[in-house]
Design an enzyme around this catalytic site. Sequence first.
Site, PDB file in Angstrom:
ATOM      1  N   HIS A  54       0.853  -1.193   0.000  1.00 46.02           N
ATOM      2  CA  HIS A  54       0.000   0.000   0.000  1.00 46.02           C
ATOM      3  C   HIS A  54       0.884   1.235   0.000  1.00 46.02           C
ATOM      4  O   HIS A  54       2.100   1.139   0.093  1.00 46.02           O
ATOM      5  CB  HIS A  54      -1.000  -0.006   1.158  1.00 46.02           C
ATOM      6  CG  HIS A  54      -0.409   0.054   2.539  1.00 46.02           C
ATOM      7  ND1 HIS A  54       0.375  -0.952   3.065  1.00 46.02           N
ATOM      8  CD2 HIS A  54      -0.490   1.002   3.506  1.00 46.02           C
ATOM      9  CE1 HIS A  54       0.728  -0.627   4.308  1.00 46.02           C
ATOM     10  NE2 HIS A  54       0.230   0.568   4.586  1.00 46.02           N
ATOM     11  N   HIS A  56       1.366   3.859   1.990  1.00 46.92           N
ATOM     12  CA  HIS A  56       1.875   4.605   3.146  1.00 46.92           C
ATOM     13  C   HIS A  56       3.410   4.700   3.120  1.00 46.92           C
ATOM     14  O   HIS A  56       4.094   3.755   2.744  1.00 46.92           O
ATOM     15  CB  HIS A  56       1.408   3.963   4.454  1.00 46.92           C
ATOM     16  CG  HIS A  56      -0.046   4.258   4.747  1.00 46.92           C
ATOM     17  ND1 HIS A  56      -0.810   3.497   5.601  1.00 46.92           N
ATOM     18  CD2 HIS A  56      -0.864   5.241   4.289  1.00 46.92           C
ATOM     19  CE1 HIS A  56      -2.041   3.999   5.660  1.00 46.92           C
ATOM     20  NE2 HIS A  56      -2.098   5.058   4.872  1.00 46.92           N
ATOM     21  N   ASP A  58       5.705   4.525   5.218  1.00 43.77           N
ATOM     22  CA  ASP A  58       6.561   3.556   5.920  1.00 43.77           C
ATOM     23  C   ASP A  58       6.564   2.191   5.219  1.00 43.77           C
ATOM     24  O   ASP A  58       7.098   1.215   5.764  1.00 43.77           O
ATOM     25  CB  ASP A  58       6.149   3.426   7.398  1.00 43.77           C
ATOM     26  CG  ASP A  58       4.733   2.911   7.581  1.00 43.77           C
ATOM     27  OD1 ASP A  58       3.839   3.337   6.835  1.00 43.77           O
ATOM     28  OD2 ASP A  58       4.514   2.068   8.473  1.00 43.77           O
ATOM     29  N   HIS A  59       6.003   2.124   4.011  1.00 47.47           N
ATOM     30  CA  HIS A  59       6.069   0.892   3.207  1.00 47.47           C
ATOM     31  C   HIS A  59       6.716   1.125   1.847  1.00 47.47           C
ATOM     32  O   HIS A  59       7.148   0.180   1.201  1.00 47.47           O
ATOM     33  CB  HIS A  59       4.660   0.294   3.047  1.00 47.47           C
ATOM     34  CG  HIS A  59       4.064  -0.061   4.378  1.00 47.47           C
ATOM     35  ND1 HIS A  59       4.024  -1.348   4.863  1.00 47.47           N
ATOM     36  CD2 HIS A  59       3.562   0.732   5.356  1.00 47.47           C
ATOM     37  CE1 HIS A  59       3.504  -1.331   6.083  1.00 47.47           C
ATOM     38  NE2 HIS A  59       3.221  -0.081   6.408  1.00 47.47           N
ATOM     39  N   HIS A 113      -7.594  -1.055   5.298  1.00 48.20           N
ATOM     40  CA  HIS A 113      -6.581  -0.140   5.846  1.00 48.20           C
ATOM     41  C   HIS A 113      -6.420   1.038   4.871  1.00 48.20           C
ATOM     42  O   HIS A 113      -6.447   2.203   5.281  1.00 48.20           O
ATOM     43  CB  HIS A 113      -5.272  -0.896   6.030  1.00 48.20           C
ATOM     44  CG  HIS A 113      -4.134  -0.079   6.549  1.00 48.20           C
ATOM     45  ND1 HIS A 113      -4.142   0.515   7.783  1.00 48.20           N
ATOM     46  CD2 HIS A 113      -2.932   0.240   5.984  1.00 48.20           C
ATOM     47  CE1 HIS A 113      -2.998   1.169   7.962  1.00 48.20           C
ATOM     48  NE2 HIS A 113      -2.249   1.018   6.889  1.00 48.20           N
ATOM     49  N   ASP A 130      -0.380  -4.025   5.996  1.00 42.54           N
ATOM     50  CA  ASP A 130      -1.042  -3.558   7.218  1.00 42.54           C
ATOM     51  C   ASP A 130      -2.511  -3.970   7.235  1.00 42.54           C
ATOM     52  O   ASP A 130      -3.323  -3.349   7.920  1.00 42.54           O
ATOM     53  CB  ASP A 130      -0.941  -2.026   7.335  1.00 42.54           C
ATOM     54  CG  ASP A 130       0.472  -1.567   7.650  1.00 42.54           C
ATOM     55  OD1 ASP A 130       1.375  -2.415   7.759  1.00 42.54           O
ATOM     56  OD2 ASP A 130       0.669  -0.336   7.762  1.00 42.54           O
ATOM     57  N   HIS A 169       4.215  -4.988  10.216  1.00 46.31           N
ATOM     58  CA  HIS A 169       4.715  -4.403  11.477  1.00 46.31           C
ATOM     59  C   HIS A 169       4.851  -5.460  12.564  1.00 46.31           C
ATOM     60  O   HIS A 169       4.115  -6.446  12.589  1.00 46.31           O
ATOM     61  CB  HIS A 169       3.754  -3.327  12.005  1.00 46.31           C
ATOM     62  CG  HIS A 169       3.728  -2.067  11.197  1.00 46.31           C
ATOM     63  ND1 HIS A 169       4.567  -1.007  11.443  1.00 46.31           N
ATOM     64  CD2 HIS A 169       2.974  -1.706  10.139  1.00 46.31           C
ATOM     65  CE1 HIS A 169       4.323  -0.030  10.571  1.00 46.31           C
ATOM     66  NE2 HIS A 169       3.353  -0.426   9.768  1.00 46.31           N
TER      67      HIS A 169
END
Length: 253
Positions: A54, A56, A58-59, A113, A130, A169
Site C-alpha cells: 500500500h 503509506h 513507511d512501506h 486499511h 497492514d 509491522h
Amino acid sequence: MRVVVVPCFSDNYSYLIHQEGRREAVVVDPAEAGPVLAALAEHGLELTAVLDTHHHWDHVGGNEELCDRFGHLPVYGHASDAGRIPRLSEQLSHDDTFQVAGLSFRALHVPGHTSGALAYVTGDAVFSGDTLFVAGCGRLFEGTPAQMYESLNGRLGALPEATRVFCGHEYTENNLRFALSVEPDNQDVRAMAARVAALRARGEPSVPSLIGDEKRINPFLRCESAVIRHRFADAPSPVEVLARLRALKDDFQ
Ligand code: ZN
Ligand code: FE
C-alpha cells in the site's frame, strides 16, 4: 523459496524473497533503502523488483532510492495507487498473477486499511502489509468495516491454513494483549503469547504466523466466535462486531 526478514524503522518489516540457489530477489515494502541494501549485500542477492502492499510512506519510503540505484526496477502495486506509490510501473488488480525472480505471485486486493491495499501470495506465504497483522489488523484509514471484514475473512481467510503470514509491522505483543482482553479464556492466544514473548526476548521477529493460527487467535477473524458474539450481543452482524473490535483496539494501549 526463502524469505529474509528486514527490520526497518522501529517496528516495520520489509522482506526479501528469493528462490533457493538464485541471486535474484524481490523486496516487499521497502520502508527505507538502507536496511534493504544491507540485507541484499549480506545474502549476496540482486534486487529485481519492488512489491508494495500500500501507499503509506513507511512501506514505500525506499522505492526511489532503490530504483535510482538499480536502474530499471519494476514496481508493483494496486492500480488505484498510481500517483501515490513512488515509481509504480506495474498496476495490479485483484487476482492478477505475475512472475518475477523465478517466483509466481498472485495479488489479492484487500481494501480496509487503505483503498488500494494488496496482499501478495507466493508458494506457501502471504505478505499481508497492514491488512492482516499477527493477532490483529490495520486501522481503517480509507475503508469500511465491511471491506476489512471481507478482506480478512473472505480473501485472506480463504488461503490454506498452512499459509505463512508475513505482515508489515511488529505489533504482535500488543495485539495479543488485546486479543486476551476480548477472549480471556482463549488458550491458543495464551500459548501464542508465551511463544512470542520468548521470541521477542531473544530479539527475534514474531513473523511468520500461519493462517490457521490467525483463525484461532485473531479476534478480527473470530467475529463469529461464541465468546466474541456474546460480548457484542447487541451488534446486528459480524461486520458490526468487527467495527466494534476495531474501535476498541484504536484506543487500546
Ligand atoms: Zn499503512
Ligand atoms: Fe505501516
